[in-house]
Design a protein around this motif. Structure first.
Motif, PDB file in Angstrom:
ATOM      1  N   THR A  64      -9.433   4.197  -0.313  1.00 10.96           N
ATOM      2  CA  THR A  64      -8.614   3.617  -1.418  1.00 10.96           C
ATOM      3  C   THR A  64      -9.657   3.571  -2.852  1.00 10.96           C
ATOM      4  O   THR A  64      -9.362   4.058  -3.931  1.00 10.96           O
ATOM      5  CB  THR A  64      -7.990   2.532  -1.276  1.00 10.96           C
ATOM      6  OG1 THR A  64      -8.952   1.362  -1.073  1.00 10.96           O
ATOM      7  CG2 THR A  64      -6.915   2.374  -0.182  1.00 10.96           C
TER       8      THR A  64
ATOM      9  N   SER B 254      -6.419  -3.488  -0.465  1.00 15.51           N
ATOM     10  CA  SER B 254      -7.153  -3.104   0.884  1.00 15.51           C
ATOM     11  C   SER B 254      -8.044  -4.184   0.718  1.00 15.51           C
ATOM     12  O   SER B 254      -8.540  -4.815   2.007  1.00 15.51           O
ATOM     13  CB  SER B 254      -7.818  -1.581   0.536  1.00 15.51           C
ATOM     14  OG  SER B 254      -6.761  -0.605   0.596  1.00 15.51           O
TER      15      SER B 254
ATOM     16  N   LEU C 286     -10.030   2.151   5.234  1.00 13.94           N
ATOM     17  CA  LEU C 286      -8.857   2.016   4.191  1.00 13.94           C
ATOM     18  C   LEU C 286      -9.473   1.585   2.739  1.00 13.94           C
ATOM     19  O   LEU C 286      -9.132   2.298   1.939  1.00 13.94           O
ATOM     20  CB  LEU C 286      -8.031   1.165   4.742  1.00 13.94           C
ATOM     21  CG  LEU C 286      -6.755   0.985   3.693  1.00 13.94           C
ATOM     22  CD1 LEU C 286      -5.992   2.262   3.664  1.00 13.94           C
ATOM     23  CD2 LEU C 286      -5.829  -0.305   4.130  1.00 13.94           C
ATOM     24  N   LEU C 287     -10.551   0.600   2.905  1.00 20.75           N
ATOM     25  CA  LEU C 287     -10.990   0.194   1.686  1.00 20.75           C
ATOM     26  C   LEU C 287     -11.692   1.371   1.004  1.00 20.75           C
ATOM     27  O   LEU C 287     -11.816   1.531  -0.188  1.00 20.75           O
ATOM     28  CB  LEU C 287     -12.000  -1.023   1.797  1.00 20.75           C
ATOM     29  CG  LEU C 287     -12.630  -1.582   0.788  1.00 20.75           C
ATOM     30  CD1 LEU C 287     -11.528  -1.968  -0.498  1.00 20.75           C
ATOM     31  CD2 LEU C 287     -13.575  -2.929   0.950  1.00 20.75           C
TER      32      LEU C 287
ATOM     33  N   LEU D  26       0.649  -1.310  -0.101  1.00 19.66           N
ATOM     34  CA  LEU D  26      -0.120   0.105   0.016  1.00 19.66           C
ATOM     35  C   LEU D  26       0.888   1.136  -0.134  1.00 19.66           C
ATOM     36  O   LEU D  26       0.787   2.197  -0.728  1.00 19.66           O
ATOM     37  CB  LEU D  26      -0.730  -0.089   1.281  1.00 19.66           C
ATOM     38  CG  LEU D  26      -2.004  -0.645   1.143  1.00 19.66           C
ATOM     39  CD1 LEU D  26      -2.831  -1.366   2.447  1.00 19.66           C
ATOM     40  CD2 LEU D  26      -3.091  -0.584   0.112  1.00 19.66           C
TER      41      LEU D  26
END
Length: 297
Positions: free
Chosen positions: A164, A263, A160-161, A101
């Motif tokens: 992103t 992610s 985070l998903l 990442l």
């Protein structure tokens, strides 16, 4: 090193404030990226091009020395005599996901800088680059501030998903921009995702690794980001020469898409060891004793 100090200061009894601290770190970075280039450009325009470099070096050295002098926030060094358990190793799936990442976000940074500049030059408006970067950073300042204001119920891996995914959407929209004005609007979306993303990566790193190797983990991830940024500048330059500015934006879109896929793949790996949020996580030593007992079973 500053992220490790935040963990050392807050983890014992104020763990719920760690997301806010990491958000403050990312907002501080955004302020530096907003003010620094403008200040250096102003010095160069005033006939003092060397002064910008001198100022940057002076701030870096002085800031580093001031940080090193703050012994009260420095984490205790790990005892050399302590046995090296498997839980302290960084050669693990969750750490590899975090490295990937950070590598991808470094690629995004490197390609974005070159591609925006190429785009405004193509449209005969080179002076538009500074306002585009400015609105992108300002939206990031606002997003980072809002993210750090509240305590979130969902797990950081879920955030985070989402972040992103939003960045991926924004980078693909970059390919549709037909004017600097339109590019500026898309840059608002991409810029808004960056401070929360950086805060989340720090938060997930802190909860993933043993406290005795936390500084090492942050240095690995920082190196991955720097490597991605350096490599992307070269690759996106080649893509722009071959395909125009959209070739460079394609590199940013590929990097953001890779972040989303990582992610998604790391959704389970990046959950805290206890399956709970930062708000209710126990101290690092207790978490890792629990993980070791579970592994032996």
């Amino acid at each position: 090193m500053s992220a490790t100090r935040w963990a050392a200061l807050l983890r014992p009894g104020r763990a719920a404030e760690l997301p806010t601290a990491f958000a403050l770190e990312s907002v501080s970075n955004a302020v530096a990226y907003l003010v620094g280039p403008a200040l250096v450009s102003a010095l160069a325009a005033a006939g003092h091009p060397v002064a910008g470099t001198v100022l940057a070096v002076s701030l870096s050295v002085a800031g580093g020395l001031l940080l090193a002098a703050q012994r009260g926030s420095a984490p205790a060094p790990a005892a050399r005599s302590a046995p090296h358990s498997r839980s302290r190793s960084l050669l693990r799936g969750d750490v590899f996901v975090l490295m990937g990442l950070n590598l991808a976000i470094g690629v995004y940074f490197g390609a974005m800088q070159v591609s925006v500049t190429a785009f405004v030059v193509e449209h005969r408006a080179p002076s538009a680059a500074a306002p585009i970067f400015a609105v992108s950073n300002c939206s990031g300042l606002l997003a980072g501030w809002l993210y750090g204001l509240r305590r979130w119920r969902a797990a950081p891996a879920v955030h985070l998903l989402i972040a992103t995914g939003a960045l991926t959407l924004g980078t693909w929209l970059l390919l549709t921009a037909v004017s600097p004005f339109g590019l500026g609007w898309v840059a608002v979306l991409t810029g808004a995702t960056i401070p929360p993303l950086l805060a989340l990566l720090s938060q997930l790193t802190e909860s993933a690794v043993h406290p005795s190797v936390l500084t090492q983990a942050f240095s690995w991830l920082g190196s991955a980001s720097a490597a991605g940024s350096a490599g992307a500048a070269a690759v996106s330059g080649w893509a722009i020469d071959a395909l125009g500015s959209r070739g460079g934006f394609a590199v940013t879109a590929a990097a953001a898409t890779a972040m989303t896929l990582q992610s998604l793949a790391g959704l389970r790996l990046l959950h805290p060891p206890t399956g709970r949020s930062t708000r209710t996580q126990p101290a690092p030593q207790a978490r890792w004793r629990s993980r070791t007992r579970n592994s032996s079973r």
